[in-house]
Design an enzyme around this catalytic site. Structure first.
Site: not given
Lengths: 97, 489
Positions: B81, B156, B180
């Site tokens: 990420k 997210s 997330s």
């Protein structure tokens, strides 16, 4: 209810320069969020200790040993304005004419 | 009409890009495939489909040959990420304000995976500063759900979830502050885990809410999850909140499995009433039935303060965020507004232009909760209510080994469906946020489809019980095939 003036005051504290549209939008949205959030006001929390974190380690210590650090040049490498050694910022102290 | 997905009968039937990492490991070790081939095949797949999925913000080719030769992740393609620091490779946190930010160090998790000589394929898309539930708050691009391109991947960590779900990476790391990792894992039909707070070092993770943030993996199955956790767990002197408690051998636990006759599962009534789509409820209840059939005992537990989780979470998370994001001021790194008269104006114009709408909304909410006059009524009350939420879980885990719940109230929603109503977006986190407040570990595993879209089952464990949870999840997957259902791409 959070007024537009309050949003502007808070934005100032947070160093955000909002547009007029943003002030209006956030005033409406934050008012509706806080209305929902106010349900915690009904809880009786007088004798309850606050939790910062359920598993926090307190006073973590380490030996005071000098170790190599990153170079000054490396540390300022991401600065938007730099002379290669320093972070350049606008003048903070006004000079007299 | 072509099929939207395919269910494979067993692991050997899966095409190369959908095989679990542990199968790729065996193939590499037995020389059925070479490191170059797996690398080339993965890059070919990314070139072919990522123009549609948009998982990656940028590709990077990290595969230095100095790593450990017997490591599990050696030469296996993985993704990170883009709020996890990678030395000399741009790391943006999905924000304009860090558009050109080049970290001068590796996050501890990045270093650990480099030490294993994993092949780090690229950096994945996310909601700006990990604030969001749909990845629509990214300043750069929209990632789609691999199962239906008109739907969000969740957030997210939407880019990481979509990359694993579409066969562009065999494992990806995300971060989970309120769901997330687990929410996008559920919506994209893969496994995702938020470990116990402190199990994985946060050093090099761009901070959102420091008392809630935790790094964790996305994988295809529980065995891979255990290997990923083996690789990234452990104490780190660079993160004083990381735990020095002993790290279990997670892969050994997952491979051993679990005797469900000795398994007591708790079902919290508060997670099964109202607000859940019938299709999701149906799949989660069916999964609980499967556990029962396999010998587990199911009892009711109560988490009575769950209903306060949304306000408590959003007050604490935004307060911490407003503090963490104060560092983005146009001085030390990132974007600086081009025109200003003085220092204060430089700060204000930089932050106004550099942050997106959701980030500003949260900074203002957090600043409000911390400001004098409101601190006691909001922030302090939220911290006290957090204590009650922790106590609920402590009481529940006196009676049971794990707790099972839904991950999300619905399957993946459409783009723009919730962007104009922050509260509706925040409510999609209702089943995941209490876990972060309580610091306990939780994972999402696939448990079937509702109207052709994946549904996740959430497994909650007590502090540092990841080994037990992974053993249970691996045992469940031995007897079921939900994790062998893949989108047709």
């Amino acid at each position: 209810m959070i007024s537009k003036d309050e949003v502007m005051k808070i934005a100032g504290l947070a160093m955000l320069e909002l547009t007029e549209e943003e002030v209006l939008l956030y005033s409406e949205q934050l008012s509706s969020l806080l209305e929902h959030f106010n349900q915690i006001q009904s809880l009786n929390l007088d004798d309850i200790e606050p939790t910062n974190n359920a598993l926090v380690n307190f006073n973590v210590l380490r030996a005071d040993i000098v170790e190599p650090s990153k170079s000054q040049r490396t540390i300022v490498s991401n600065a938007p304005e730099t002379d290669g050694k320093n972070f350049n910022v606008p003048a903070i102290i006004e000079t007299e004419e | 009409m072509t099929e939207k997905y395919k269910k494979y009968n067993d692991i050997n039937e899966l095409p190369l890009h959908y095989k679990p990492a542990h199968v790729i490991r065996t193939m590499l070790d037995s020389r059925q495939i070479s490191p170059e081939e797996i690398k080339t095949e993965t890059l070919k797949r990314i070139a072919k489909i990522d123009n549609k999925i948009n998982s990656f913000l940028r590709l990077c080719d990290i595969n230095n040959d100095s790593g450990e030769k017997n490591a599990f992740w050696l030469n296996i393609p993985i993704a990170l990420k883009d709020n996890i620091a990678t030395k000399n490779i741009i790391t943006t946190a999905g924000s304009r304000i860090l558009e050109n930010h080049i970290p001068i160090f590796d996050a501890t998790v990045t270093k650990k995976l480099k030490d294993q000589n994993a092949f780090i394929v690229g950096k994945t898309n996310l909601d700006e500063f990990a604030m969001g539930s749909s990845t629509e708050n990214s300043a750069f691009k929209k990632t789609v759900n691999p199962w239906d391109y008109s739907c969000v991947p969740g957030g997210s960590s939407g880019g990481s979830a979509a990359a694993v779900a579409s066969g562009m990476a065999y494992m990806a790391l995300g971060s989970d502050t309120g769901g997330s990792i687990r929410q996008p894992a559920a919506l994209c039909g893969v496994c995702g885990m938020k470990p116990t707070y402190g199990r994985v070092s946060r050093y090099g993770l761009i901070a959102f809410a420091s008392s809630l943030d935790q790094i964790g993996p996305f994988t295809r199955d529980a065995v891979d999850m255990a290997h990923a956790l083996d690789a990234i767990s452990g104490h780190d002197s660079k993160d004083s909140t990381s735990s020095d408690s002993a790290v279990d051998n997670y892969s050994a636990a997952a491979l051993k499995g679990y005797d469900f006759k000795n398994l007591k599962i708790g079902i919290p009534e508060q997670y099964f009433t109202g607000g859940i789509d019938a299709g999701v409820l149906n799949r989660v209840e069916a999964a609980i039935e499967e556990f029962k059939k396999l010998g587990a005992t199911v009892v009711k537990v109560s988490l009575p303060n769950s209903k306060y989780a949304i306000p408590v979470y959003y007050l604490i998370a935004t307060a911490e965020a407003s503090s963490n994001l104060a560092r983005f001021d146009g001085v030390k790194y990132g974007f600086r507004a081009p025109e200003y008269k003085n220092l204060k104006e430089m700060y204000m114009k930089t932050r106004e232009a550099g942050f997106g709408a959701e980030v500003k909304r949260r900074i203002i909410l957090g600043t409000y909760a911390l400001s004098s006059g409101y601190y006691d009524a909001y922030y302090k009350k939220a911290q006290k209510a957090r204590t009650l939420i922790c106590q609920d879980f402590e009481n529940a885990f006196k009676k049971v080994d794990v707790i099972l719940t839904p991950v999300t109230p619905s399957t993946a929603f459409k783009f723009n469906e919730k962007t104009s109503d922050p509260l509706a977006m925040y409510m999609s986190d209702i089943f995941t946020i209490s876990i972060n407040l309580a610091s306990i570990p939780a994972m999402s595993i696939p448990c079937g489809l509702s109207e052709n879209m994946p549904v996740g089952l959430q497994i909650l464990g007590n502090y540092f019980q990841e080994a037990k949870m992974l053993a249970i999840a691996a045992e469940f997957q031995k007897h079921t095939d939900h994790h062998l259902c893949m989108p047709a791409i």
